[in-house]
Scaffold this active site. Structure first.
Site, PDB file in Angstrom:
ATOM      1  N   CYS A 113       8.150 -19.758 -20.059  1.00 17.80           N
ATOM      2  CA  CYS A 113       8.790 -20.858 -20.746  1.00 17.80           C
ATOM      3  C   CYS A 113       7.883 -22.184 -20.514  1.00 17.80           C
ATOM      4  O   CYS A 113       8.118 -23.043 -21.307  1.00 17.80           O
ATOM      5  CB  CYS A 113      10.151 -21.346 -20.636  1.00 17.80           C
ATOM      6  SG  CYS A 113      11.290 -19.809 -20.763  1.00 17.80           S
ATOM      7  N   HIS A 248      12.932 -28.171 -22.310  1.00 21.30           N
ATOM      8  CA  HIS A 248      12.980 -26.858 -22.747  1.00 21.30           C
ATOM      9  C   HIS A 248      14.272 -26.632 -23.182  1.00 21.30           C
ATOM     10  O   HIS A 248      15.432 -27.104 -22.459  1.00 21.30           O
ATOM     11  CB  HIS A 248      12.558 -26.061 -21.397  1.00 21.30           C
ATOM     12  CG  HIS A 248      12.663 -24.661 -21.872  1.00 21.30           C
ATOM     13  ND1 HIS A 248      12.189 -24.115 -22.951  1.00 21.30           N
ATOM     14  CD2 HIS A 248      13.274 -23.717 -20.864  1.00 21.30           C
ATOM     15  CE1 HIS A 248      12.481 -22.594 -22.949  1.00 21.30           C
ATOM     16  NE2 HIS A 248      13.123 -22.499 -21.622  1.00 21.30           N
ATOM     17  N   ASN A 278      16.531 -20.161 -27.271  1.00 19.07           N
ATOM     18  CA  ASN A 278      15.615 -20.209 -26.160  1.00 19.07           C
ATOM     19  C   ASN A 278      14.181 -19.388 -26.570  1.00 19.07           C
ATOM     20  O   ASN A 278      14.254 -18.185 -26.792  1.00 19.07           O
ATOM     21  CB  ASN A 278      15.914 -19.511 -24.952  1.00 19.07           C
ATOM     22  CG  ASN A 278      15.082 -19.752 -23.947  1.00 19.07           C
ATOM     23  OD1 ASN A 278      13.715 -20.096 -24.244  1.00 19.07           O
ATOM     24  ND2 ASN A 278      15.270 -19.580 -22.416  1.00 19.07           N
TER      25      ASN A 278
HETATM   26  N1  ACO Z   1      29.417 -12.846 -23.946  1.00 24.17           N
HETATM   27  C1  ACO Z   1      30.501 -12.598 -23.338  1.00 24.17           C
HETATM   28  N2  ACO Z   1      30.574 -12.595 -21.991  1.00 24.17           N
HETATM   29  C2  ACO Z   1      29.519 -12.538 -21.242  1.00 24.17           C
HETATM   30  C3  ACO Z   1      28.277 -12.575 -22.069  1.00 24.17           C
HETATM   31  C4  ACO Z   1      28.344 -12.796 -23.449  1.00 24.17           C
HETATM   32  N3  ACO Z   1      27.286 -12.840 -24.072  1.00 24.17           N
HETATM   33  N4  ACO Z   1      27.178 -12.534 -21.191  1.00 24.17           N
HETATM   34  C5  ACO Z   1      27.930 -12.468 -19.971  1.00 24.17           C
HETATM   35  N5  ACO Z   1      29.324 -12.612 -20.135  1.00 24.17           N
HETATM   36  C6  ACO Z   1      30.312 -12.488 -18.843  1.00 24.17           C
HETATM   37  C7  ACO Z   1      29.884 -11.870 -17.593  1.00 24.17           C
HETATM   38  O1  ACO Z   1      29.769 -10.556 -17.822  1.00 24.17           O
HETATM   39  C8  ACO Z   1      30.382 -12.463 -16.712  1.00 24.17           C
HETATM   40  O2  ACO Z   1      31.795 -11.984 -16.619  1.00 24.17           O
HETATM   41  P1  ACO Z   1      32.662 -11.601 -15.303  1.00 24.17           P
HETATM   42  O3  ACO Z   1      33.106 -13.020 -15.053  1.00 24.17           O
HETATM   43  O4  ACO Z   1      33.882 -10.841 -15.834  1.00 24.17           O
HETATM   44  O5  ACO Z   1      31.949 -11.001 -14.289  1.00 24.17           O
HETATM   45  C9  ACO Z   1      30.851 -13.855 -17.228  1.00 24.17           C
HETATM   46  O6  ACO Z   1      30.715 -13.829 -18.470  1.00 24.17           O
HETATM   47  C10 ACO Z   1      30.070 -15.186 -16.519  1.00 24.17           C
HETATM   48  O7  ACO Z   1      28.745 -14.644 -16.383  1.00 24.17           O
HETATM   49  P2  ACO Z   1      27.670 -15.407 -15.688  1.00 24.17           P
HETATM   50  O8  ACO Z   1      26.296 -14.874 -16.133  1.00 24.17           O
HETATM   51  O9  ACO Z   1      28.071 -15.974 -14.566  1.00 24.17           O
HETATM   52  O10 ACO Z   1      27.815 -16.705 -16.804  1.00 24.17           O
HETATM   53  P3  ACO Z   1      26.962 -18.306 -16.959  1.00 24.17           P
HETATM   54  O11 ACO Z   1      27.993 -19.088 -16.827  1.00 24.17           O
HETATM   55  O12 ACO Z   1      26.131 -18.014 -15.767  1.00 24.17           O
HETATM   56  O13 ACO Z   1      26.105 -18.129 -18.279  1.00 24.17           O
HETATM   57  C11 ACO Z   1      23.646 -18.050 -18.887  1.00 24.17           C
HETATM   58  C12 ACO Z   1      25.057 -17.231 -18.494  1.00 24.17           C
HETATM   59  C13 ACO Z   1      24.111 -18.332 -20.229  1.00 24.17           C
HETATM   60  C14 ACO Z   1      22.780 -16.639 -19.016  1.00 24.17           C
HETATM   61  C15 ACO Z   1      23.213 -18.888 -17.861  1.00 24.17           C
HETATM   62  O14 ACO Z   1      23.428 -18.516 -16.597  1.00 24.17           O
HETATM   63  C16 ACO Z   1      22.130 -19.258 -18.275  1.00 24.17           C
HETATM   64  O15 ACO Z   1      21.478 -20.064 -19.166  1.00 24.17           O
HETATM   65  N6  ACO Z   1      21.061 -19.196 -17.303  1.00 24.17           N
HETATM   66  C17 ACO Z   1      19.602 -19.835 -17.321  1.00 24.17           C
HETATM   67  C18 ACO Z   1      18.766 -19.303 -18.357  1.00 24.17           C
HETATM   68  C19 ACO Z   1      17.541 -19.940 -18.204  1.00 24.17           C
HETATM   69  O16 ACO Z   1      17.463 -21.320 -18.198  1.00 24.17           O
HETATM   70  N7  ACO Z   1      16.191 -19.221 -18.116  1.00 24.17           N
HETATM   71  C20 ACO Z   1      15.037 -19.787 -17.856  1.00 24.17           C
HETATM   72  C21 ACO Z   1      14.105 -19.750 -19.011  1.00 24.17           C
HETATM   73  S1  ACO Z   1      13.861 -18.227 -19.941  1.00 24.17           S
HETATM   74  C22 ACO Z   1      12.399 -17.645 -19.641  1.00 24.17           C
HETATM   75  O17 ACO Z   1      11.508 -18.016 -18.796  1.00 24.17           O
HETATM   76  C23 ACO Z   1      11.851 -16.522 -20.752  1.00 24.17           C
END
Ligand code: ACO
Length: 321
Positions: A113, A248, A278
């Site tokens: 990214c 980003h 993204n």
């Molecule tokens: N729909 C419904 N529920 C979901 C989904 C979904 N699509 N995905 C995960 N869940 C559930 C999980 O299983 C979990 O359930 P549980 O509590 O029963 O175990 C719950 O939702 C919470 O999951 P988390 O992973 O803790 O959710 P979080 O609030 O962290 O959000 C996300 C996830 C959106 C991926 C976030 O962590 C994020 O944006 N991370 C950063 C991404 C990023 O910046 N990446 C860098 C750049 S990308 C690159 O370099 C290519």
């Protein structure tokens, strides 16, 4: 003293739109979950056979047009992508062939990214040292090709697109500073396990993105916060001095945290994550182009661009537009 300045921007999105409601039919998720956790409502996905360079060519031609130059006038191409058309030739060189600027240096940088930030920083240095008068900087991706569409934790995030800028020499500061960083100790938190040297793995044609989402989220917020402090500190600026944050577009909650850090109302932050998802290296130049073309970003405005991605890699650019 020569500076480099952005003289044109362009972007391009594939036609096909995939909404959160479409994703509800593909994986166990809801529109509400995706919107509240990420800010994403829809994203664009490349058609079969439509490649990263195809998207980049449209964005590059639009940037050249905005800069008032012919594509054949380009004398340097820096291309950020982590989803190249081929192992080689690199995407920069493939794009050069399309644009017809034969013989000029053209290459790709593969820093996920942060790819556009790295390409921009390198091109800026070439312009400032006098070796380039019309540098094309591209960020383009077809992340849909390395997304596992049955994995709800990543399928909701990633998308395709391309953005580009043209840099030219200027007596006044345009790109004021760039800062690049990486930390390979985080390599296991966000990666795509396929590779040429390492093999494609487990009999599958291509492995997809693996991400420890909440860990990545925490490091991204802290690290980008430090990157913002670095860009302001080195330039003797305070939190209220930035006109526009062009971040980003990974997650609306990370973007909101950076806006708070800069003491900027969200109206002064370019937000495209709801429509683009993204798009990795394409996200910052696409957001920049959107806000330039709709008239929000004006000549003379002070912009802070930042990106964070797999590696981890990250970077910022302070720009007097
Ligand atoms: N729909 C419904 N529920 C979901 C989904 C979904 N699509 N995905 C995960 N869940 C559930 C999980 O299983 C979990 O359930 P549980 O509590 O029963 O175990 C719950 O939702 C919470 O999951 P988390 O992973 O803790 O959710 P979080 O609030 O962290 O959000 C996300 C996830 C959106 C991926 C976030 O962590 C994020 O944006 N991370 C950063 C991404 C990023 O910046 N990446 C860098 C750049 S990308 C690159 O370099 C290519």
């Amino acid at each position: 003293m020569i500076h480099s300045r952005i003289v044109g921007t362009g972007s391009h999105l594939p036609e096909k739109i995939l909404t959160n409601f479409d994703l509800e039919k593909m994986v166990d998720t809801t529109d509400e979950w995706i919107r509240t956790r990420t800010g994403i409502e829809r994203r664009h996905i490349a058609a079969d056979g439509e490649t990263t360079v195809d998207l980049a060519e449209h964005a590059a031609r639009r940037a050249c047009e905005a800069a008032g130059i012919k594509p054949t006038d380009v004398d340097f191409i820096a291309f950020g992508t982590t989803t190249p058309d081929l192992v080689f030739p690199n995407c920069g060189t493939l794009l050069q062939e399309r644009l017809g600027c034969r013989g000029v240096p053209a290459f790709s940088v593969e820093t996920a990214c942060a790819g556009f930030m790295y390409a921009l920083s390198i091109a800026d240095k070439y312009v400032r040292c006098g070796d380039s008068k019309r540098a094309l900087v591209v960020g383009a991706e077809t992340l849909s090709r390395i997304t596992d569409w049955s994995d709800r934790s990543t399928a909701i995030l990633f998308a395709d697109g391309a953005g580009a800028v043209v840099l030219a020499p200027s007596e006044e500061a345009g790109i004021v500073s760039t800062h690049l960083h990486s930390d390979g100790f985080y390599k296991d938190l966000l990666y795509c396990g396929s590779g040429v040297s390492k093999g494609f793995g487990e009999g599958k044609p291509l492995l997809s993105i693996s991400m420890a989402g909440s860990e990545v989220f925490k490091v991204a917020v802290t690290t980008l916060g430090k990157a913002v402090d670095e860009a302001l500190g080195v330039n003797g600026l305070g939190r209220g001095d930035i006109d526009w944050l062009v971040p980003h577009q990974a997650n609306i909650r990370i973007i909101q945290a950076m806006a708070r850090k800069l003491d900027l109302p969200l109206e002064r932050v370019v937000i495209t994550v709801q429509d683009h998802g993204n798009t990795s290296a394409a996200s910052v130049p696409m957001a920049l182009d959107v806000a330039v073309r709709d008239g929000r970003i004006k000549r003379g405005d002070l912009l802070l661009l930042e990106a964070f991605g797999g590696g981890f890699t990250w970077g910022s650019a302070l720009i007097r537009y």
